[in-house]
Design a protein around this motif. Structure first.
Motif, PDB file in Angstrom:
ATOM      1  N   GLU A 275       1.842 -35.964 -30.088  1.00 19.82           N
ATOM      2  CA  GLU A 275       1.612 -36.228 -31.505  1.00 19.82           C
ATOM      3  C   GLU A 275       1.322 -34.927 -32.245  1.00 19.82           C
ATOM      4  O   GLU A 275       0.670 -34.031 -31.712  1.00 19.82           O
ATOM      5  N   GLY A 276       1.823 -34.850 -33.476  1.00 14.17           N
ATOM      6  CA  GLY A 276       1.532 -33.710 -34.334  1.00 14.17           C
ATOM      7  C   GLY A 276       2.446 -32.516 -34.155  1.00 14.17           C
ATOM      8  O   GLY A 276       2.413 -31.583 -34.956  1.00 14.17           O
ATOM      9  N   ASN A 277       3.278 -32.507 -33.121  1.00 13.81           N
ATOM     10  CA  ASN A 277       4.166 -31.378 -32.874  1.00 13.81           C
ATOM     11  C   ASN A 277       5.598 -31.758 -33.253  1.00 13.81           C
ATOM     12  O   ASN A 277       6.251 -32.523 -32.549  1.00 13.81           O
ATOM     13  N   PHE A 278       6.067 -31.220 -34.363  1.00 13.03           N
ATOM     14  CA  PHE A 278       7.424 -31.510 -34.821  1.00 13.03           C
ATOM     15  C   PHE A 278       8.385 -30.347 -34.563  1.00 13.03           C
ATOM     16  O   PHE A 278       9.531 -30.385 -34.976  1.00 13.03           O
ATOM     17  N   ASP A 279       7.924 -29.307 -33.877  1.00 17.33           N
ATOM     18  CA  ASP A 279       8.755 -28.117 -33.627  1.00 17.33           C
ATOM     19  C   ASP A 279      10.070 -28.440 -32.904  1.00 17.33           C
ATOM     20  O   ASP A 279      11.113 -27.925 -33.293  1.00 17.33           O
ATOM     21  N   PRO A 280      10.068 -29.289 -31.851  1.00 18.33           N
ATOM     22  CA  PRO A 280      11.331 -29.532 -31.139  1.00 18.33           C
ATOM     23  C   PRO A 280      12.226 -30.593 -31.790  1.00 18.33           C
ATOM     24  O   PRO A 280      13.276 -30.923 -31.272  1.00 18.33           O
ATOM     25  N   TRP A 281      11.805 -31.143 -32.933  1.00 23.18           N
ATOM     26  CA  TRP A 281      12.556 -32.220 -33.565  1.00 23.18           C
ATOM     27  C   TRP A 281      13.862 -31.722 -34.169  1.00 23.18           C
ATOM     28  O   TRP A 281      13.936 -30.629 -34.734  1.00 23.18           O
ATOM     29  N   ASP A 282      14.884 -32.558 -34.077  1.00 22.55           N
ATOM     30  CA  ASP A 282      16.159 -32.327 -34.754  1.00 22.55           C
ATOM     31  C   ASP A 282      15.917 -32.426 -36.261  1.00 22.55           C
ATOM     32  O   ASP A 282      15.309 -33.395 -36.719  1.00 22.55           O
ATOM     33  N   PRO A 283      16.379 -31.440 -37.058  1.00 28.73           N
ATOM     34  CA  PRO A 283      16.152 -31.474 -38.508  1.00 28.73           C
ATOM     35  C   PRO A 283      16.667 -32.742 -39.191  1.00 28.73           C
ATOM     36  O   PRO A 283      16.071 -33.203 -40.167  1.00 28.73           O
ATOM     37  N   SER A 284      17.735 -33.331 -38.668  1.00 30.40           N
ATOM     38  CA  SER A 284      18.262 -34.556 -39.294  1.00 30.40           C
ATOM     39  C   SER A 284      17.279 -35.720 -39.153  1.00 30.40           C
ATOM     40  O   SER A 284      17.158 -36.560 -40.050  1.00 30.40           O
ATOM     41  N   LYS A 285      16.545 -35.777 -38.047  1.00 32.19           N
ATOM     42  CA  LYS A 285      15.550 -36.839 -37.851  1.00 32.19           C
ATOM     43  C   LYS A 285      14.353 -36.629 -38.780  1.00 32.19           C
ATOM     44  O   LYS A 285      13.793 -37.584 -39.322  1.00 32.19           O
ATOM     45  N   LEU A 286      13.975 -35.369 -38.985  1.00 32.96           N
ATOM     46  CA  LEU A 286      12.877 -35.071 -39.913  1.00 32.96           C
ATOM     47  C   LEU A 286      13.260 -35.449 -41.343  1.00 32.96           C
ATOM     48  O   LEU A 286      12.452 -36.011 -42.082  1.00 32.96           O
TER      49      LEU A 286
END
Length: 139
Positions: free
Chosen positions: A9-20
């Motif tokens: 939780e709280g870590n969005f660094d590895p997220w795909d930009p399209s999902k964000l």
């Protein structure tokens, strides 16, 4: 069914930009599945069929539900709080998701080689009557 946390939780660094971007739009569906098979005063029964690479977009879920898998497969689920989970599903697996009116936002993506075929039973919220009793539907 086995769930392995891939991202905390709280870590969005590895997220795909399209999902964000999808999360930022805040255009969430509240349906548990793709196709409503049955509904009465207490439950809804949904069907989910995801081919390899297919995904249910982010949904806002606040009701309790149970799902059962008719097939085995591998999926990933991302939560709006940043958590990412890998889900290994065996045929016949069942899981109860307890939300109790608390909203959760997450997606579900088939990342395996098999078709994922699930049934979900959504429990409608309790209705409080004027005498303080809680019932599942008005009589």
């Amino acid at each position: 069914m086995k769930c392995i946390e891939l991202n905390s939780e709280g870590n969005f660094d590895p997220w795909d930009p399209s999902k964000l971007k999808e999360l930022q739009k805040k255009e969430f569906d509240d349906r548990i599945g793709q196709k409503l098979l049955f509904e009465n005063k207490t439950i809804k029964v949904w069907e989910v069929i995801l081919f390899p690479g297919e995904r249910l977009p982010f949904r806002k879920i606040s009701g309790n539900y149970n799902f059962t898998s008719m097939t085995e497969g591998l999926a990933v689920s991302r939560s709006a709080n940043g958590k990412i989970s890998l889900v290994r599903i065996n045929k016949g697996d069942s899981m109860f998701m307890k939300h109790e009116g608390q909203e959760s936002i997450y997606d579900f993506e088939n990342i395996g080689d098999n078709i994922l075929f699930l049934h979900a039973m959504e429990f409608k919220p309790l209705v409080e009557k004027t005498d303080g009793l809680k019932v599942r539907f008005e009589i």
